[in-house]
Design an enzyme around this catalytic site. Structure first.
Site, short mmCIF file in Angstrom:
data_model
loop_
_atom_site.label_atom_id
_atom_site.label_comp_id
_atom_site.label_asym_id
_atom_site.label_seq_id
_atom_site.Cartn_x
_atom_site.Cartn_y
_atom_site.Cartn_z
N LEU A 14 130.46 55.36 -34.13
CA LEU A 14 130.20 54.25 -35.04
C LEU A 14 130.54 54.61 -36.48
O LEU A 14 131.06 53.79 -37.23
CB LEU A 14 128.74 53.81 -34.94
CG LEU A 14 128.33 53.12 -33.64
CD1 LEU A 14 126.88 52.65 -33.73
CD2 LEU A 14 129.24 51.95 -33.31
N ASP A 33 127.98 64.27 -42.35
CA ASP A 33 127.66 64.64 -40.97
C ASP A 33 127.54 66.15 -40.93
O ASP A 33 127.95 66.84 -41.87
CB ASP A 33 128.78 64.17 -40.02
CG ASP A 33 128.25 63.86 -38.61
OD1 ASP A 33 127.60 64.74 -38.03
OD2 ASP A 33 128.48 62.75 -38.11
N ILE A 73 120.56 62.55 -33.55
CA ILE A 73 120.88 62.63 -32.12
C ILE A 73 120.93 61.20 -31.57
O ILE A 73 120.00 60.43 -31.75
CB ILE A 73 119.82 63.45 -31.37
CG1 ILE A 73 119.76 64.89 -31.91
CG2 ILE A 73 120.10 63.45 -29.87
CD1 ILE A 73 121.00 65.70 -31.69
N SER A 110 117.63 51.14 -32.31
CA SER A 110 118.28 51.04 -31.01
C SER A 110 117.52 50.13 -30.07
O SER A 110 116.30 49.99 -30.15
CB SER A 110 118.38 52.43 -30.39
OG SER A 110 118.86 52.38 -29.06
N HIS A 112 117.00 51.02 -27.28
CA HIS A 112 116.22 51.96 -26.47
C HIS A 112 114.74 51.95 -26.87
O HIS A 112 113.91 52.52 -26.15
CB HIS A 112 116.80 53.37 -26.58
CG HIS A 112 118.14 53.49 -25.92
ND1 HIS A 112 118.29 53.57 -24.56
CD2 HIS A 112 119.39 53.51 -26.45
CE1 HIS A 112 119.58 53.66 -24.27
NE2 HIS A 112 120.27 53.61 -25.39
N TYR A 135 114.61 59.63 -27.11
CA TYR A 135 115.49 59.07 -28.13
C TYR A 135 114.93 57.73 -28.62
O TYR A 135 114.85 57.47 -29.83
CB TYR A 135 116.90 58.89 -27.58
CG TYR A 135 117.80 58.07 -28.46
CD1 TYR A 135 118.21 58.55 -29.70
CD2 TYR A 135 118.24 56.81 -28.07
CE1 TYR A 135 119.04 57.79 -30.52
CE2 TYR A 135 119.07 56.05 -28.88
CZ TYR A 135 119.46 56.54 -30.10
OH TYR A 135 120.26 55.78 -30.91
N LYS A 139 113.41 56.51 -32.45
CA LYS A 139 113.80 55.35 -33.23
C LYS A 139 112.57 54.51 -33.61
O LYS A 139 112.54 53.88 -34.67
CB LYS A 139 114.82 54.52 -32.47
CG LYS A 139 116.17 55.20 -32.33
CD LYS A 139 116.78 55.49 -33.70
CE LYS A 139 118.16 56.10 -33.60
NZ LYS A 139 118.77 56.36 -34.92
N SER A 164 125.08 47.33 -27.75
CA SER A 164 126.24 48.09 -27.27
C SER A 164 127.40 47.80 -28.21
O SER A 164 128.12 46.82 -28.05
CB SER A 164 126.60 47.66 -25.85
OG SER A 164 125.49 47.76 -24.98
N CYS A 165 127.56 48.65 -29.23
CA CYS A 165 128.60 48.42 -30.23
C CYS A 165 129.87 49.14 -29.79
O CYS A 165 130.05 50.34 -30.04
CB CYS A 165 128.14 48.89 -31.61
SG CYS A 165 129.24 48.35 -32.94
#
Length: 269
Positions: A14, A33, A73, A110, A112, A135, A139, A164-165
Site C-alpha cells: 500500500l 520504513d 506488522i 483493519s 481484522h 494483528y 489495530k 481488501s485494497c
C-alpha cells in the site's frame, strides 16, 4: 496544497502504491520504513525509521502536516513482533504528533478488528470488536490510542478499517470488502480537506453492491467512493469456485483469516 505528508510503511504494497498516487498532493512526501526503499525522487524524502524507537519517530514526524500511518506488522505474527511495531509504534507516533502540532493522522486500521462477525450481518460504526487474531487486536489498540489522544489532547484521526485494497477484487469475499486504490486516495484527500475530523472510524471499502459496512456516520467528510466490485462479479463467478457456505471463507467477514493460528512468541522471529 499541504506542505509535507509522511507515509509510514512506505516500502509495503500500500505504501508503494500511495507513494505513486499521492505524488503532487503535497509539496513533499516523506517516506519511511525499516525496509529498503528506492531513492527519493523529486518532491520526496526517504527517511528510514524503526517505529519502536521513540526518539527516531519524534524526529520523523517533525515538520509534517499530515500523516498516513501504514507502518507496522500487517500480517499475523508472534506477539513480540506485533507489540514492538503495532503497539509501541503507534504510541510513539501519537506522542510525536502531539509534540509537533498534532498533524491529522490517517491510521490504517483493519477489518481484522471485526473479523468474526458473520457475513450476513451489516455493520455500522457501533459494531462491537470481534478480532480474528493478534494483528486485529493490535489495530484495536491503535484505535484506542487515537481515541485517547483525541479526547485528551484534540488530536484528529481517521481510523480507516481497510478491507481488501488491491488493484481488483480477486475472490468472492472481495465482492464485499474490495477497496479500490483510487477510492483510498480520494478518502485520504477528503480526510485532510475536511473542516473537522475528530476521531472518526471509516470503513475502507468501495461502493460495493454486496458490501457489509455502513459509512453513513462519516458522511460529513464528503467522501463518496466511486468504484464497485460488482464490475468484476461475472469474472469472479467464471474463474473462482464458489466456496462451501459452511467454510470460514464464506461464513465470517474475514474469511480464511479466522483460521490463522496464534503464533507463539519467539524473540528470534
Amino acid at each position: 496544497m499541504m506542505n509535507r505528508i509522511l507515509i509510514t510503511g512506505a516500502a509495503g504494497t500500500l505504501g508503494t502504491m500511495l507513494r505513486d498516487k499521492l505524488r503532487g498532493h503535497a509539496k513533499i512526501l516523506r517516506l519511511s520504513d525499516v525496509a529498503e526503499m528506492p531513492p527519493a525522487g523529486a518532491g520526496e524524502e526517504v527517511v528510514p525509521c524503526d517505529l519502536s524507537d521513540g526518539d527516531a519517530v519524534m524526529r520523523l514526524v517533525e515538520g509534517c502536516d499530515g500523516i498516513v500511518h501504514l507502518g507496522g506488522i500487517s500480517v499475523e505474527r508472534s506477539f513480540d513482533l506485533i507489540e514492538a511495531a503495532n503497539l509501541r509504534g503507534v504510541y510513539n507516533l501519537y506522542e510525536a504528533a502531539r509534540a509537533h502540532g498534532m498533524p491529522r493522522i490517517v491510521f490504517a486500521s483493519s477489518n481484522h478488528t471485526i473479523g468474526y462477525h458473520d457475513q450476513t450481518t451489516r455493520l455500522d460504526h457501533t459494531a462491537p470488536y470481534r478480532p480474528d487474531g493478534l494483528y486485529g487486536v493490535s489495530k484495536i489498540f491503535g484505535e484506542a490510542v487515537a481515541s485517547l489522544y483525541h479526547d485528551k489532547f484534540g488530536q484528529e484521526s481517521a481510523l480507516v478499517r481497510i478491507g481488501s485494497c488491491t488493484p481488483r477484487p480477486e475472490n468472492w469475499r472481495m465482492l464485499a470488502t474490495w477497496f479500490s486504490e483510487d477510492d483510498f486516495v480520494s478518502l485520504i484527500d477528503a480526510v485532510f480537506a475536511a473542516p473537522r475530523l475528530g476521531c472518526t472510524m471509516v470503513w475502507g471499502a468501495s461502493a460495493n453492491d454486496h458490501g457489509w459496512w455502513d459509512n453513513a456516520h462519516a458522511a460529513f467528510l464528503g467522501w463518496r467512493p466511486k468504484d464497485n466490485a460488482a464490475a468484476f462479479a461475472e469474472e469472479i463467478a467464471r474463474t473462482v469456485p464458489r466456496p462451501d457456505p459452511n467454510e470460514a471463507v464464506a461464513r465470517y467477514q474475514c474469511g480464511v483469516f479466522t483460521d490463522e493460528p496464534i503464533h507463539p512468541s519467539r524473540k528470534e522471529d
